[in-house]
Enzyme design. Sequence first.
Site, short mmCIF file in Angstrom:
data_model
loop_
_atom_site.label_atom_id
_atom_site.label_comp_id
_atom_site.label_asym_id
_atom_site.label_seq_id
_atom_site.Cartn_x
_atom_site.Cartn_y
_atom_site.Cartn_z
N PHE A 149 0.68 -1.08 -0.02
CA PHE A 149 0.15 -0.12 0.06
C PHE A 149 0.77 1.30 -0.09
O PHE A 149 0.20 2.21 -0.47
CB PHE A 149 -0.88 -0.05 1.14
CG PHE A 149 -0.23 0.40 2.53
CD1 PHE A 149 -0.15 1.68 2.74
CD2 PHE A 149 0.25 -0.56 3.47
CE1 PHE A 149 0.67 2.09 3.83
CE2 PHE A 149 0.88 -0.13 4.57
CZ PHE A 149 1.02 1.11 4.82
N LYS A 173 -1.19 -6.79 -9.36
CA LYS A 173 -2.41 -7.19 -8.15
C LYS A 173 -2.02 -6.17 -7.22
O LYS A 173 -1.23 -6.36 -6.41
CB LYS A 173 -2.16 -8.66 -7.72
CG LYS A 173 -3.49 -9.16 -6.88
CD LYS A 173 -3.95 -8.28 -5.70
CE LYS A 173 -3.15 -8.38 -4.52
NZ LYS A 173 -3.30 -7.45 -3.55
N GLU A 176 -4.96 -3.58 -1.74
CA GLU A 176 -6.57 -3.40 -1.85
C GLU A 176 -6.87 -2.15 -0.95
O GLU A 176 -7.92 -1.91 -1.08
CB GLU A 176 -7.26 -4.73 -1.22
CG GLU A 176 -6.97 -5.11 -0.03
CD GLU A 176 -5.62 -6.25 0.11
OE1 GLU A 176 -4.68 -5.81 -0.54
OE2 GLU A 176 -5.45 -6.89 0.98
N ARG A 177 -5.81 -1.66 -0.24
CA ARG A 177 -6.21 -0.60 0.30
C ARG A 177 -6.04 0.80 -0.41
O ARG A 177 -6.67 1.60 -0.14
CB ARG A 177 -5.09 -0.40 1.60
CG ARG A 177 -5.53 -1.75 2.45
CD ARG A 177 -4.56 -1.63 3.73
NE ARG A 177 -3.61 -2.49 3.66
CZ ARG A 177 -2.74 -2.95 4.62
NH1 ARG A 177 -2.76 -2.16 5.81
NH2 ARG A 177 -1.74 -3.79 4.54
N SER A 226 5.35 -6.83 3.32
CA SER A 226 5.94 -7.45 4.55
C SER A 226 6.61 -8.67 4.55
O SER A 226 6.47 -9.27 3.50
CB SER A 226 4.83 -7.55 5.68
OG SER A 226 3.92 -8.47 5.35
N CYS A 281 9.42 1.62 3.37
CA CYS A 281 10.36 0.42 3.59
C CYS A 281 11.71 0.89 3.80
O CYS A 281 12.65 0.46 4.40
CB CYS A 281 10.38 -0.47 2.42
SG CYS A 281 10.97 0.25 0.92
N GLU A 382 9.08 -4.47 12.85
CA GLU A 382 8.75 -3.32 11.78
C GLU A 382 7.62 -2.63 12.44
O GLU A 382 6.61 -3.09 12.17
CB GLU A 382 8.69 -3.64 10.45
CG GLU A 382 8.92 -2.45 9.47
CD GLU A 382 8.42 -3.05 8.21
OE1 GLU A 382 7.73 -4.12 7.84
OE2 GLU A 382 8.94 -2.33 7.13
P1 NAD Z 1 1.50 -6.60 3.11
O1 NAD Z 1 2.55 -7.65 3.10
O2 NAD Z 1 0.58 -6.70 4.04
O3 NAD Z 1 0.82 -6.64 1.44
C1 NAD Z 1 1.82 -6.76 0.26
C2 NAD Z 1 0.82 -7.60 -0.55
O4 NAD Z 1 0.53 -8.66 -0.14
C3 NAD Z 1 -0.69 -6.72 -0.93
O5 NAD Z 1 -0.87 -6.65 -2.38
C4 NAD Z 1 -1.48 -7.54 -0.17
O6 NAD Z 1 -2.79 -7.94 -0.94
C5 NAD Z 1 -1.00 -8.97 -0.18
N1 NAD Z 1 -1.21 -9.85 0.96
C6 NAD Z 1 -1.66 -9.26 2.10
N2 NAD Z 1 -1.59 -10.41 3.13
C7 NAD Z 1 -1.40 -11.50 2.34
C8 NAD Z 1 -1.54 -13.00 2.76
N3 NAD Z 1 -1.97 -13.29 4.05
N4 NAD Z 1 -1.36 -13.81 1.52
C9 NAD Z 1 -0.83 -13.32 0.51
N5 NAD Z 1 -0.91 -12.05 0.20
C10 NAD Z 1 -1.20 -11.18 1.16
O7 NAD Z 1 2.38 -5.17 2.87
P2 NAD Z 1 1.68 -3.56 3.26
O8 NAD Z 1 1.04 -3.41 4.48
O9 NAD Z 1 0.90 -3.54 1.90
O10 NAD Z 1 3.13 -3.05 2.83
C11 NAD Z 1 3.86 -2.47 4.05
C12 NAD Z 1 5.10 -3.56 4.08
O11 NAD Z 1 5.61 -3.43 2.78
C13 NAD Z 1 5.99 -3.01 4.98
O12 NAD Z 1 6.61 -4.40 5.91
C14 NAD Z 1 6.94 -2.48 4.15
O13 NAD Z 1 8.56 -2.64 4.72
C15 NAD Z 1 7.07 -3.20 2.84
N6 NAD Z 1 7.62 -2.54 1.77
C16 NAD Z 1 8.85 -3.20 1.38
C17 NAD Z 1 9.60 -2.66 0.33
C18 NAD Z 1 11.14 -2.96 -0.13
O14 NAD Z 1 11.33 -2.52 -1.12
N7 NAD Z 1 11.61 -3.82 0.44
C19 NAD Z 1 8.98 -1.43 -0.25
C20 NAD Z 1 7.70 -1.11 0.08
C21 NAD Z 1 7.10 -1.81 1.13
#
Ligand code: NAD
Length: 497
Positions: A149, A173, A176-177, A226, A281, A382
Site C-alpha cells: 500500500f 495485483k 487492496e487498500r 511485509s 520501507c 517493523e
Molecule cells: P503486506 O505484506 O500486508 O501486503 C503486500 C501485498 O501482499 C498486498 O498486495 C496484499 O494484498 C498481499 N497480501 C497481504 N496479506 C497476504 C497474505 N496473507 N497472503 C498473500 N498475500 C497477502 O504489506 P503492506 O502492509 O501493503 O505494505 C507494507 C510492507 O511492505 C512493509 O513491511 C514494508 O516494509 C514493505 N515494503 C517493502 C519494500 C521493499 O522494497 N523492501 C517496499 C515497500 C514496502
Amino acid sequence: MKIIPHFINGQKTEGAGQRRSDVFNPATGTVQAQVALGDTADLEAAISAARAVFPKWADTPALTRSRILFRVRDLVEKHADELAAVISAEHGKTIPDAKGEVTRGMEVIEFATAAPEILKGEYTEQVSRGIDAWTMRQPLGIAAGITPFNFPVMVPLWMAPMAIATGNCFIIKPSERDPSASVMLAEIFKEAGLPDGVLQVVHGDKDMVNAILEHPEIKAVSFVGSTPIAKHVYATGTAHGKRVQALGGAKNHAIVMPDCDLDKAVDALTGAAWGSAGERCMAISVAVAVGPVADALVNKLAERARTLKIGPGEDGSNDMGPLITAQHRERVCRLVDSGVEQGATLVVDGREHVISGHEEGFFTGASLFDNVTCEMKIYQEEIFGPVLCVMRAPDFETALKLVNESPFGNGTAIFTRDGDTARNFTHRVQAGMVGVNVPIPVPMAFHSFGGWKDSLFGDHHMHGPEGVRFFTRLKAVTSRWPEGIRGGAEFSMPTLG
Ligand code: NAD
C-alpha cells in the site's frame, strides 16, 4: 458506492468476483469506495488476454516497445498531479510526497525506454575455427506483480515498465487498500498505444495472491510487501516453478557519529523517520547515536518531533499525513505502549494526536524513544509508523555490530565527516542499500533496488540491470555455417557427394 474496477484486456470491469473491500479516506476515516475483489474467473480472463497477445508482443522490435514507453513517460508526467491526488486520497501521504513518488516511478519508465540497449547480448567471434557464439535475452511470458500500500504508483512502476520493455505481459495485483492508482496507470499505458492484454490489473486479497502463485502460466512473480508475506510468496511461488523476487520489510538503522554535522543529520533523520508517517520501507526507524553525540541528538530530534505539522495529505504544507487504516494506527500505538512497558524512554509521545476537523482520521503524532535496547519489541518489529528509536553505542564498532546483527538488511546510513569511517562502514555493513550522509539511499532507476537478509527473498533486486535479468531468460547460441558459395559460380552439372 463507487466501485474500483479491474483493468482486463484493455477494459475496466467489475469482473466476476462478488467480494468487495472498503477503501478508506485515511484523513477522514470514511469509506470512499469499494474495490472489486477478483476471483479465479477474473484471473483466467486476464491470463487468456495475455496469452493471446504475448507472441506478438514478444516479437515486437524492442525499439517499437521503447517508443510506446516514451509516450507512457510523457503521459505520466502530464497526469502527475492527478496521480498524486489519487495516491494522497487513498494512502493519506502529502501531495508533495506523492508527487515525489510519481517522479521516482517515472524514472523507471525512462530507464526502460532504453530497451534496445539493455537487451543487447554478448558476442564472441571465432570461439573455434568458423564458429561464433552469442547470447540473447528473451521474455519469460506472463509475469505478475503484487504490490504494497505504501507506494501505489512507484512500486508498480518498479516492475511494469521493466517487464513490458523486455517483451513480457504483466498483471498487477495492487494493494487492496489503495488500488485506484494502478488502474490509472494501466489506462495511461493503453493511451500510449500498448496493445490490450500486455498490462492488466486484477484486484484481490490473499486469495488472489495465492491464485497467482499457483497459476502454471504465470512464469515470474515480483512481490513487495511485509517480510512474512514475502517469505510465503517466495516459498509458494518457487514451489510452483516460478521465478520470484520478494522484497520484504525493514528496520533501517542510521549511525550518527560524533563528528557529523549534527543539524544536517537531524534534518535528514526528521524526514526519514517521520515523513510519510514512517510508512516507507526505507524509513529510518533506528538512530544509533555513537558516544557523546546522543544527548544533543535526542534533544534536537525531540524539538523537531514536537513541531511537525500533521494533517490531511491534500494540504501540501503538512509534513506528515495519517496512517493507512484504523487497525494500523492501533498496532502502532500498541507497539509504543510496549516500548514504555519494556523500559524505553518515551521522549515524545505521538499516541494521542487529534486533528481538529479530522477527529475520525487515522492520525498519530510523531513518537521518539531514547535508550532503546535489542530485547525490546519496538526494536525487533517493523513498526511502519512515525516512531523513531534512539539507541546509544559507545563506539563505531558496537554500532556497526548492531546494524549487522539485525535480521533485516534493507537500507542503512551513516552520518559522519570522516571519509575513512564512511568507507569502512560501506565496506563492512550487511545491508543492500547504504547511504553516506544520505538518509534514504533509494538507488536511481538505472541501478537496482533491493535489501539483504529478511528484506529480500530471491536472487534479483528490482529495476535497473537486475530488473532486466529478472524478466528475461538468457539464450546462448553457438553457430557454424558449412562452406557456402564463396568459391563463386559453378559451371559443371551439380552432383551429390
Ligand atoms: P503486506 O505484506 O500486508 O501486503 C503486500 C501485498 O501482499 C498486498 O498486495 C496484499 O494484498 C498481499 N497480501 C497481504 N496479506 C497476504 C497474505 N496473507 N497472503 C498473500 N498475500 C497477502 O504489506 P503492506 O502492509 O501493503 O505494505 C507494507 C510492507 O511492505 C512493509 O513491511 C514494508 O516494509 C514493505 N515494503 C517493502 C519494500 C521493499 O522494497 N523492501 C517496499 C515497500 C514496502
